[in-house]
Design a protein around this motif. Structure first.
Motif, PDB file in Angstrom:
ATOM      1  N   ALA A  93       3.904  -7.550   0.376  1.00 20.86           N
ATOM      2  CA  ALA A  93       4.124  -9.240   0.410  1.00 20.86           C
ATOM      3  C   ALA A  93       4.626 -10.021   1.555  1.00 20.86           C
ATOM      4  CB  ALA A  93       5.057  -9.261  -0.631  1.00 20.86           C
ATOM      5  N   VAL A  94       3.988 -10.989   1.442  1.00 25.27           N
ATOM      6  CA  VAL A  94       4.912 -12.075   2.439  1.00 25.27           C
ATOM      7  C   VAL A  94       5.558 -12.914   1.598  1.00 25.27           C
ATOM      8  CG1 VAL A  94       3.862 -13.670   3.840  1.00 25.27           C
ATOM      9  CG2 VAL A  94       2.546 -11.721   4.481  1.00 25.27           C
ATOM     10  N   LEU A  95       6.626 -13.310   1.895  1.00 22.07           N
ATOM     11  CA  LEU A  95       7.613 -14.618   1.534  1.00 22.07           C
ATOM     12  C   LEU A  95       8.168 -15.236   2.499  1.00 22.07           C
ATOM     13  CD1 LEU A  95       8.554 -11.368   0.706  1.00 22.07           C
ATOM     14  CD2 LEU A  95       9.423 -12.731  -1.714  1.00 22.07           C
ATOM     15  N   ARG A  96       8.211 -16.330   1.801  1.00 25.59           N
ATOM     16  CA  ARG A  96       9.291 -17.633   2.308  1.00 25.59           C
ATOM     17  C   ARG A  96      10.426 -18.189   1.497  1.00 25.59           C
ATOM     18  NH1 ARG A  96       6.195 -21.977   2.627  1.00 25.59           N
ATOM     19  NH2 ARG A  96       6.136 -22.165  -0.048  1.00 25.59           N
ATOM     20  N   GLY A  97      11.341 -16.783   2.211  1.00 23.93           N
ATOM     21  CA  GLY A  97      12.489 -17.104   1.254  1.00 23.93           C
ATOM     22  C   GLY A  97      12.462 -16.057  -0.095  1.00 23.93           C
ATOM     23  N   GLU A  98      12.771 -16.962  -0.961  1.00 26.44           N
ATOM     24  CA  GLU A  98      12.457 -15.872  -2.285  1.00 26.44           C
ATOM     25  C   GLU A  98      11.416 -16.154  -3.196  1.00 26.44           C
ATOM     26  OE1 GLU A  98      15.070 -13.951  -3.654  1.00 26.44           O
ATOM     27  OE2 GLU A  98      15.898 -14.615  -1.932  1.00 26.44           O
ATOM     28  N   GLN A  99      10.427 -16.746  -2.684  1.00 29.76           N
ATOM     29  CA  GLN A  99       9.075 -17.239  -3.023  1.00 29.76           C
ATOM     30  C   GLN A  99       8.296 -16.665  -2.732  1.00 29.76           C
ATOM     31  OE1 GLN A  99       8.615 -21.906  -1.010  1.00 29.76           O
ATOM     32  NE2 GLN A  99       8.340 -22.062  -3.729  1.00 29.76           N
ATOM     33  N   VAL A 100       6.958 -15.713  -2.891  1.00 27.15           N
ATOM     34  CA  VAL A 100       6.327 -14.828  -2.820  1.00 27.15           C
ATOM     35  C   VAL A 100       5.068 -15.845  -2.608  1.00 27.15           C
ATOM     36  CG1 VAL A 100       5.341 -12.932  -3.168  1.00 27.15           C
ATOM     37  CG2 VAL A 100       7.797 -12.911  -4.639  1.00 27.15           C
ATOM     38  N   LEU A 101       4.265 -16.075  -1.581  1.00 26.03           N
ATOM     39  CA  LEU A 101       3.441 -16.305  -1.182  1.00 26.03           C
ATOM     40  C   LEU A 101       2.068 -15.708  -1.215  1.00 26.03           C
ATOM     41  CD1 LEU A 101       4.468 -17.843   1.968  1.00 26.03           C
ATOM     42  CD2 LEU A 101       4.567 -19.011  -0.277  1.00 26.03           C
ATOM     43  N   ALA A 102       2.013 -14.285  -1.346  1.00 26.67           N
ATOM     44  CA  ALA A 102       0.848 -13.497  -1.097  1.00 26.67           C
ATOM     45  C   ALA A 102       1.588 -12.198  -1.331  1.00 26.67           C
ATOM     46  CB  ALA A 102       0.040 -13.783  -0.034  1.00 26.67           C
ATOM     47  N   ARG A 103       0.576 -11.141  -2.861  1.00 26.52           N
ATOM     48  CA  ARG A 103       0.966 -10.202  -2.056  1.00 26.52           C
ATOM     49  C   ARG A 103       0.225  -9.855  -2.673  1.00 26.52           C
ATOM     50  NH1 ARG A 103       3.054 -12.081  -7.599  1.00 26.52           N
ATOM     51  NH2 ARG A 103       0.707 -11.824  -9.150  1.00 26.52           N
ATOM     52  N   GLY A 104       0.208  -7.939  -2.231  1.00 28.71           N
ATOM     53  CA  GLY A 104      -1.096  -6.852  -2.673  1.00 28.71           C
ATOM     54  C   GLY A 104      -0.934  -5.465  -2.736  1.00 28.71           C
ATOM     55  N   GLN A 105      -2.593  -5.502  -2.288  1.00 27.21           N
ATOM     56  CA  GLN A 105      -1.864  -3.376  -2.548  1.00 27.21           C
ATOM     57  C   GLN A 105      -2.890  -2.827  -1.076  1.00 27.21           C
ATOM     58  OE1 GLN A 105      -2.273  -0.677  -5.475  1.00 27.21           O
ATOM     59  NE2 GLN A 105      -0.759  -0.782  -6.341  1.00 27.21           N
ATOM     60  N   VAL A 106      -2.585  -2.052  -0.730  1.00 27.54           N
ATOM     61  CA  VAL A 106      -3.392  -1.776   0.743  1.00 27.54           C
ATOM     62  C   VAL A 106      -3.209  -0.290   0.525  1.00 27.54           C
ATOM     63  CG1 VAL A 106      -4.415  -1.743   2.768  1.00 27.54           C
ATOM     64  CG2 VAL A 106      -2.862  -3.340   1.742  1.00 27.54           C
ATOM     65  N   THR A 107      -4.508   0.025   0.422  1.00 28.56           N
ATOM     66  CA  THR A 107      -4.896   1.925   1.058  1.00 28.56           C
ATOM     67  C   THR A 107      -5.015   1.864   1.945  1.00 28.56           C
ATOM     68  OG1 THR A 107      -5.274   2.101  -1.873  1.00 28.56           O
ATOM     69  CG2 THR A 107      -6.259   4.238  -0.442  1.00 28.56           C
ATOM     70  N   ALA A 108      -5.093   2.899   2.326  1.00 27.84           N
ATOM     71  CA  ALA A 108      -5.064   3.615   3.420  1.00 27.84           C
ATOM     72  C   ALA A 108      -5.295   5.085   4.167  1.00 27.84           C
ATOM     73  CB  ALA A 108      -4.119   3.356   5.317  1.00 27.84           C
ATOM     74  N   ALA A 109      -6.528   6.508   4.620  1.00 28.04           N
ATOM     75  CA  ALA A 109      -6.289   7.112   4.604  1.00 28.04           C
ATOM     76  C   ALA A 109      -6.909   7.566   6.425  1.00 28.04           C
ATOM     77  CB  ALA A 109      -8.149   7.685   4.034  1.00 28.04           C
ATOM     78  N   LEU A 110      -6.280   8.603   6.603  1.00 31.52           N
ATOM     79  CA  LEU A 110      -6.492   9.459   7.160  1.00 31.52           C
ATOM     80  C   LEU A 110      -7.570  10.115   7.681  1.00 31.52           C
ATOM     81  CD1 LEU A 110      -5.019   9.886  10.102  1.00 31.52           C
ATOM     82  CD2 LEU A 110      -4.336  12.112   8.904  1.00 31.52           C
ATOM     83  N   THR A 111      -8.762   9.638   8.478  1.00 30.73           N
ATOM     84  CA  THR A 111      -9.717   9.876   8.774  1.00 30.73           C
ATOM     85  C   THR A 111     -10.181  10.772  10.199  1.00 30.73           C
ATOM     86  OG1 THR A 111     -10.283   8.318   9.878  1.00 30.73           O
ATOM     87  CG2 THR A 111     -10.678   8.821   7.366  1.00 30.73           C
ATOM     88  N   ASP A 112     -11.439  11.666  10.331  1.00 31.14           N
ATOM     89  CA  ASP A 112     -11.100  11.982  11.124  1.00 31.14           C
ATOM     90  C   ASP A 112     -12.862  11.455  12.495  1.00 31.14           C
ATOM     91  OD1 ASP A 112     -13.926  13.388  13.448  1.00 31.14           O
ATOM     92  OD2 ASP A 112     -12.501  15.460  13.204  1.00 31.14           O
ATOM     93  N   GLY A 113     -11.821  10.599  13.353  1.00 27.98           N
ATOM     94  CA  GLY A 113     -12.005   9.619  13.739  1.00 27.98           C
ATOM     95  C   GLY A 113     -13.891  10.060  14.740  1.00 27.98           C
ATOM     96  N   LYS A 114     -14.418  11.194  14.782  1.00 22.08           N
ATOM     97  CA  LYS A 114     -15.650  11.155  15.223  1.00 22.08           C
ATOM     98  C   LYS A 114     -16.814  11.000  13.459  1.00 22.08           C
ATOM     99  CE  LYS A 114     -14.679  13.295  19.497  1.00 22.08           C
ATOM    100  NZ  LYS A 114     -14.784  14.864  19.619  1.00 22.08           N
ATOM    101  N   THR A 115     -15.692  11.910  12.562  1.00 21.06           N
ATOM    102  CA  THR A 115     -16.746  12.155  11.155  1.00 21.06           C
ATOM    103  C   THR A 115     -16.866  10.234  10.104  1.00 21.06           C
ATOM    104  OG1 THR A 115     -16.058  13.185  10.580  1.00 21.06           O
ATOM    105  CG2 THR A 115     -16.979  14.635  11.976  1.00 21.06           C
ATOM    106  N   GLY A 116     -15.258  10.082  10.625  1.00 21.42           N
ATOM    107  CA  GLY A 116     -15.417   9.105   9.753  1.00 21.42           C
ATOM    108  C   GLY A 116     -15.275   9.798   8.853  1.00 21.42           C
ATOM    109  N   LYS A 117     -14.490  10.822   8.168  1.00 17.09           N
ATOM    110  CA  LYS A 117     -14.895  11.985   7.119  1.00 17.09           C
ATOM    111  C   LYS A 117     -13.242  11.470   6.727  1.00 17.09           C
ATOM    112  CE  LYS A 117     -18.547  14.422   6.952  1.00 17.09           C
ATOM    113  NZ  LYS A 117     -19.454  15.812   6.304  1.00 17.09           N
ATOM    114  N   PRO A 118     -12.018  11.553   5.692  1.00 11.93           N
ATOM    115  CA  PRO A 118     -11.059  12.164   5.309  1.00 11.93           C
ATOM    116  C   PRO A 118     -10.709  13.279   5.611  1.00 11.93           C
ATOM    117  CG  PRO A 118     -11.968  11.394   2.869  1.00 11.93           C
ATOM    118  CD  PRO A 118     -13.482  10.952   4.200  1.00 11.93           C
ATOM    119  N   LYS A 119      -9.234  13.099   5.696  1.00 13.76           N
ATOM    120  CA  LYS A 119      -8.459  14.715   6.037  1.00 13.76           C
ATOM    121  C   LYS A 119      -7.279  14.884   5.872  1.00 13.76           C
ATOM    122  CE  LYS A 119      -7.947  15.415  10.361  1.00 13.76           C
ATOM    123  NZ  LYS A 119      -7.377  15.938  12.596  1.00 13.76           N
ATOM    124  N   ARG A 120      -6.972  15.597   5.255  1.00 17.10           N
ATOM    125  CA  ARG A 120      -5.603  15.741   5.169  1.00 17.10           C
ATOM    126  C   ARG A 120      -4.273  15.590   5.809  1.00 17.10           C
ATOM    127  NH1 ARG A 120      -4.492  18.493   0.303  1.00 17.10           N
ATOM    128  NH2 ARG A 120      -2.700  18.854   0.725  1.00 17.10           N
TER     129      ARG A 120
END
Length: 142
Positions: A93-120
């Motif tokens: 979230a981004v807040l100004r004082g107690e006011q929520v200006l924007a909120r959301g969810q983001v998912t990030a995955a670890l990948t192999d930089g060469k293949t782009g495939k997910p990795k543990r």
């Protein structure tokens, strides 16, 4: 649950011609807060990347509720709400004082930089993430 709060001042470069923060900049603020959250956990992102691994955003959703304006002082928050073997879900979230200006969810995955495939994620990273969550929220702790 660990949460990180990053103070941000709104500069002219962040705004449109009307002095309102351009919508895509909220995603930049989310990115900065996620990076600092992970850093606050003692995880060096460059160390994760040394073996060719790369974190990539696989999903992002955002609700814009109120505008931030030139010279505002806002705070970008990030917390981990779920973690799997290869992915992390953040609530943000981004807040100004107690006011929520924007909120959301983001998912990030670890990948192999060469293949782009997910990795543990390394076990050490998974343990750090598990420590930042309520145990039932960790979906894969092997």
């Amino acid at each position: 649950m660990l949460e990180f709060a990053l103070p941000i001042r709104i500069y002219i470069e962040d705004t449109d011609a009307g002095g309102i923060v351009y919508y895509v900049n909220y995603l930049k603020y989310f990115e900065r807060a996620r990076t600092e959250l992970i850093r606050s956990m003692g995880v060096d992102k460059t160390a994760v990347m040394e073996d060719g691994s790369v974190f990539v955003v696989t999903s992002a959703s955002i609700d814009y509720l109120l505008p931030a304006r030139l010279d505002d002082e806002v705070v970008a928050n990030a917390k981990v709400i779920a973690a799997g073997g290869a992915s992390i879900v953040f609530e943000q979230a981004v807040l100004r004082g107690e006011q929520v200006l924007a909120r959301g969810q983001v998912t990030a995955a670890l990948t192999d930089g060469k293949t782009g495939k997910p990795k543990r994620m390394p076990i050490g990273l998974r343990k750090v993430l598990k420590g930042a969550l309520i145990p039932k929220e960790v979906t894969d702790d092997r």
